[in-house]
Write a protein that holds these residues in place. Structure first.
Motif, PDB file in Angstrom:
ATOM      1  N   ARG A 243      79.032 128.771 -13.402  1.00  0.00           N
ATOM      2  CA  ARG A 243      78.072 129.045 -14.777  1.00  0.00           C
ATOM      3  C   ARG A 243      76.998 130.218 -14.136  1.00  0.00           C
ATOM      4  O   ARG A 243      76.700 130.976 -15.148  1.00  0.00           O
ATOM      5  CB  ARG A 243      77.494 127.961 -14.737  1.00  0.00           C
ATOM      6  CG  ARG A 243      76.285 127.844 -15.919  1.00  0.00           C
ATOM      7  CD  ARG A 243      75.694 126.267 -16.154  1.00  0.00           C
ATOM      8  NE  ARG A 243      75.166 125.821 -15.053  1.00  0.00           N
ATOM      9  CZ  ARG A 243      74.054 126.333 -14.518  1.00  0.00           C
ATOM     10  NH1 ARG A 243      73.166 127.276 -15.092  1.00  0.00           N
ATOM     11  NH2 ARG A 243      73.410 125.689 -13.401  1.00  0.00           N
ATOM     12  N   ILE A 244      76.304 129.992 -12.986  1.00  0.00           N
ATOM     13  CA  ILE A 244      75.432 131.185 -12.529  1.00  0.00           C
ATOM     14  C   ILE A 244      75.996 132.627 -12.634  1.00  0.00           C
ATOM     15  O   ILE A 244      75.390 133.343 -13.241  1.00  0.00           O
ATOM     16  CB  ILE A 244      75.072 130.759 -11.345  1.00  0.00           C
ATOM     17  CG1 ILE A 244      74.366 129.500 -10.886  1.00  0.00           C
ATOM     18  CG2 ILE A 244      74.268 132.057 -10.691  1.00  0.00           C
ATOM     19  CD1 ILE A 244      73.890 129.139  -9.463  1.00  0.00           C
ATOM     20  N   ILE A 245      77.374 132.688 -12.248  1.00  0.00           N
ATOM     21  CA  ILE A 245      77.996 133.938 -12.334  1.00  0.00           C
ATOM     22  C   ILE A 245      78.259 134.543 -13.676  1.00  0.00           C
ATOM     23  O   ILE A 245      77.735 135.592 -14.270  1.00  0.00           O
ATOM     24  CB  ILE A 245      79.331 133.875 -11.779  1.00  0.00           C
ATOM     25  CG1 ILE A 245      79.164 133.882 -10.161  1.00  0.00           C
ATOM     26  CG2 ILE A 245      80.290 135.144 -11.994  1.00  0.00           C
ATOM     27  CD1 ILE A 245      80.336 133.545  -9.389  1.00  0.00           C
ATOM     28  N   TRP A 246      78.572 133.587 -14.476  1.00  0.00           N
ATOM     29  CA  TRP A 246      78.891 134.016 -16.111  1.00  0.00           C
ATOM     30  C   TRP A 246      77.747 134.257 -16.887  1.00  0.00           C
ATOM     31  O   TRP A 246      77.500 135.084 -17.521  1.00  0.00           O
ATOM     32  CB  TRP A 246      79.953 133.103 -16.495  1.00  0.00           C
ATOM     33  CG  TRP A 246      81.325 133.309 -16.094  1.00  0.00           C
ATOM     34  CD1 TRP A 246      81.702 132.421 -15.224  1.00  0.00           C
ATOM     35  CD2 TRP A 246      81.886 134.385 -16.108  1.00  0.00           C
ATOM     36  NE1 TRP A 246      83.224 133.122 -14.731  1.00  0.00           N
ATOM     37  CE2 TRP A 246      83.051 134.349 -15.488  1.00  0.00           C
ATOM     38  CE3 TRP A 246      81.867 135.764 -16.816  1.00  0.00           C
ATOM     39  CZ2 TRP A 246      84.291 135.270 -15.494  1.00  0.00           C
ATOM     40  CZ3 TRP A 246      82.901 136.715 -16.742  1.00  0.00           C
ATOM     41  CH2 TRP A 246      83.924 136.397 -16.155  1.00  0.00           C
ATOM     42  N   GLU A 247      76.659 133.166 -16.717  1.00  0.00           N
ATOM     43  CA  GLU A 247      75.545 133.648 -17.226  1.00  0.00           C
ATOM     44  C   GLU A 247      74.812 134.806 -16.986  1.00  0.00           C
ATOM     45  O   GLU A 247      74.321 135.637 -17.714  1.00  0.00           O
ATOM     46  CB  GLU A 247      74.384 132.237 -16.830  1.00  0.00           C
ATOM     47  CG  GLU A 247      74.907 131.114 -17.615  1.00  0.00           C
ATOM     48  CD  GLU A 247      73.785 129.997 -17.464  1.00  0.00           C
ATOM     49  OE1 GLU A 247      72.920 130.296 -16.600  1.00  0.00           O
ATOM     50  OE2 GLU A 247      73.931 129.079 -18.097  1.00  0.00           O
ATOM     51  N   THR A 248      74.741 135.018 -15.640  1.00  0.00           N
ATOM     52  CA  THR A 248      74.271 136.352 -15.251  1.00  0.00           C
ATOM     53  C   THR A 248      74.918 137.800 -15.669  1.00  0.00           C
ATOM     54  O   THR A 248      74.306 138.612 -16.161  1.00  0.00           O
ATOM     55  CB  THR A 248      74.033 136.448 -13.498  1.00  0.00           C
ATOM     56  OG1 THR A 248      73.319 135.519 -13.021  1.00  0.00           O
ATOM     57  CG2 THR A 248      73.488 137.835 -13.182  1.00  0.00           C
ATOM     58  N   LEU A 249      76.215 137.912 -15.616  1.00  0.00           N
ATOM     59  CA  LEU A 249      76.969 138.877 -16.206  1.00  0.00           C
ATOM     60  C   LEU A 249      76.674 139.042 -17.798  1.00  0.00           C
ATOM     61  O   LEU A 249      76.820 140.091 -18.086  1.00  0.00           O
ATOM     62  CB  LEU A 249      78.550 138.530 -16.064  1.00  0.00           C
ATOM     63  CG  LEU A 249      78.950 138.730 -14.446  1.00  0.00           C
ATOM     64  CD1 LEU A 249      80.314 138.440 -14.327  1.00  0.00           C
ATOM     65  CD2 LEU A 249      78.655 140.274 -13.909  1.00  0.00           C
TER      66      LEU A 249
END
Length: 297
Positions: free
Chosen positions: A166-172
């Motif tokens: 979730r952190i990765i995709w929200e940041t991207l």
């Protein structure tokens, strides 16, 4: 920002065809997913786009840049399945070495990436001591240091927990919105492909479907109803009278319907014969099964 064009791309290894005449245009700023099982040809396609695997035939270009141009590769950031960073160096030292490979790295941009991907707390730790999710976030920052036009993620979330994903995709998603970054993902994680603007479903080196998630869902992924009957034979008879194909496992009856409205109609018509039900919309796995007869693994 330029579009990435792939024309009749093919890769063979002896008699084996790994990628079979794939063609596509990936619009600048879009998020595109290559969905398919292991061995489908996704990573080989990415290897050719990155210039690491020589195509047997076909062409790849980014705007007016051919794949053999140095400026072409400078437009790409790649996160491989296996890390390319030094386990014995700290995160900061790894990023410093990587930054030295490029002529102009903006220090403010690097610090922004470190903050956005939550690296600050462990930036002085050795890369090899980090958890899998922490290492993957460092890998992505490494790939974005030179502000590429395209970020390629080859199975980036394998083995990661839901929170890290979730952190990765929200940041991207933030970076795409702020910078117009194009993202190309290879995956067999269905929830990742679900968020893409456009999906190419690949099996045995061939594109077997290509469309938006909404259109693929409409065409290939029906709503799935699981019904708990009062009287299974009567319920089956009533469903069949409505022209529906139903499957029974003795405790529940499963039936697929094309829309949410159709699911509501079934429940309304059969409510006197039901003690319970479950309903879910079709997903990417249903799409893959409809197209190939097998699930994504």
């Amino acid at each position: 920002m330029a579009d990435l064009k792939i024309q009749n791309l093919t890769k063979t290894y002896g008699a084996k065809i790994a990628v079979n005449h794939i063609s596509m245009t990936i619009k600048a700023g879009s998020f595109v997913a290559f969905l398919g099982p292991n061995g489908a040809g996704k990573s080989t396609t990415v290897g050719m786009v990155c210039g690491l695997v020589a195509p047997t035939s076909g062409q790849i270009s980014l705007g007016n840049l051919a794949i053999d141009a140095t400026s072409y590769r400078a437009k790409l950031g790649v996160v491989f399945q296996d890390s390319v960073l030094d386990r014995d160096l700290s995160v900061a030292a790894n990023l410093k070495l990587r930054a030295q490979m490029y002529a102009h790295i903006d220090p403010a941009w690097q610090q922004q990436l470190i903050a956005h991907f939550g690296l600050t707390a462990f930036v002085t730790q050795k890369y090899g001591t980090l958890s899998g999710g922490q290492r993957r976030r460092v890998d992505i920052v490494r790939a974005l240091l030179h502000q590429p036009a395209i970020l390629i993620l080859d199975e980036p979330s394998t083995g990661l927990d839901i929170q890290t994903r979730r952190i990765i995709w929200e940041t991207l998603a933030e970076l795409r919105r702020d910078t117009g970054l194009t993202v190309i993902l290879t995956t067999h994680y269905l929830e990742e492909a679900q968020s893409a603007d456009f999906v190419y479903i690949i099996d045995q080196g061939t594109i077997i479907a290509a469309d938006t998630v909404a259109n693929l869902t409409r065409d290939y992924a029906a709503y799935q109803l699981k019904l708990t009957p009062v009287d299974a034979p009567k319920l089956l008879q009533q469903l069949q009278a409505q022209g529906l194909k139903a499957k029974s496992d003795h405790q529940t009856i499963s039936v697929a319907v094309p829309t949410a409205q159709a699911a509501l109609a079934v429940l309304n018509n059969c409510q006197s014969l039901l003690t319970d039900f479950e309903c879910r919309p079709g997903d990417m796995n249903d799409i893959f099964i409809a197209l190939t007869g097998k699930a994504v693994h």
